[in-house]
Design an enzyme around this catalytic site. Sequence first.
Site, mmCIF file in Angstrom:
data_model
loop_
_atom_site.group_PDB
_atom_site.id
_atom_site.type_symbol
_atom_site.label_atom_id
_atom_site.label_comp_id
_atom_site.label_asym_id
_atom_site.label_seq_id
_atom_site.Cartn_x
_atom_site.Cartn_y
_atom_site.Cartn_z
ATOM 1 N N GLU A 43 0.847 -1.189 0.000
ATOM 2 C CA GLU A 43 0.000 0.000 0.000
ATOM 3 C C GLU A 43 0.884 1.242 0.000
ATOM 4 O OE1 GLU A 43 -2.863 2.499 3.060
ATOM 5 O OE2 GLU A 43 -2.691 0.330 3.352
ATOM 6 N N ARG A 47 0.474 10.361 0.214
ATOM 7 C CA ARG A 47 0.835 11.436 1.138
ATOM 8 C C ARG A 47 2.004 12.268 0.640
ATOM 9 N NH1 ARG A 47 0.971 8.112 6.887
ATOM 10 N NH2 ARG A 47 -0.956 6.919 6.590
ATOM 11 N N THR A 71 -4.616 5.966 1.629
ATOM 12 C CA THR A 71 -5.015 7.327 1.971
ATOM 13 C C THR A 71 -5.797 7.965 0.818
ATOM 14 O OG1 THR A 71 -2.855 7.437 3.108
ATOM 15 C CG2 THR A 71 -4.246 9.356 3.258
ATOM 16 N N LYS A 131 -11.013 -1.489 6.396
ATOM 17 C CA LYS A 131 -9.819 -1.021 7.094
ATOM 18 C C LYS A 131 -10.271 -0.393 8.416
ATOM 19 C CE LYS A 131 -5.968 2.222 6.906
ATOM 20 N NZ LYS A 131 -5.073 3.024 6.060
#
Length: 215
Positions: A43, A47, A71, A131
């Site tokens: 993953e 960011r 994210t 998640k």
Amino acid sequence: MSLPSALELVAKAPVVPVVVIEQVEDAIPLARALVEGGLPLIEVTLRTPVALEAIRMIAAEVEGAIVGAGTVIDRAQIEASLEAGATFLVSPGTTPSLAEAFAQTPIPVMAGCATASEAMRLAELGFEILKFFPAEASGGAPFLKSIAGPLPHLRFCPTGGIGPANASDYLALPNVVAVGGSWVVPADAIRAGDFGKVRVLAAGAAGLKRAAKFG
């Protein structure tokens, strides 16, 4: 050929490395170290400015890597991640509009939640794996254990505050199919180019046992 489901993806390893890539040149050696260590599901969090290019490079050049975008918080990021070659998506939380966008996405999604009500709603919408984030701050393994009885159909990939000291506590739960964590990709090792350390940490994580049943 049909696409794998989220469950089929996480069945490949008990830990999903949560990766923050600051320098794009680190993407390929980092991904190769993770794959060689036994953690093919990667993953890459959105960011940093180079995250999408890192996903593109890993998808194109690292054999055995199953790279996804983390994210993810809006439709634009979904579209950009798909264009970059992401094979799964992960969100820290899920608004109604994001859930709608995810429902139209052709690849597996692990939608984020932090409460039982959020988890129930996402399951009703058809999300197979949720998640649980931020895991430790939201009740941790005791929370997931407490809802396994009344809500046995829910399956989680908890992330947030998980490391070698507590990963096994989560993986011992029947409703936890995998855990997400950054401990296998320490920032200092990446900065130093010590991908051998990443490989060793990945191998240790890949050997963790889990109670969840697949299929």
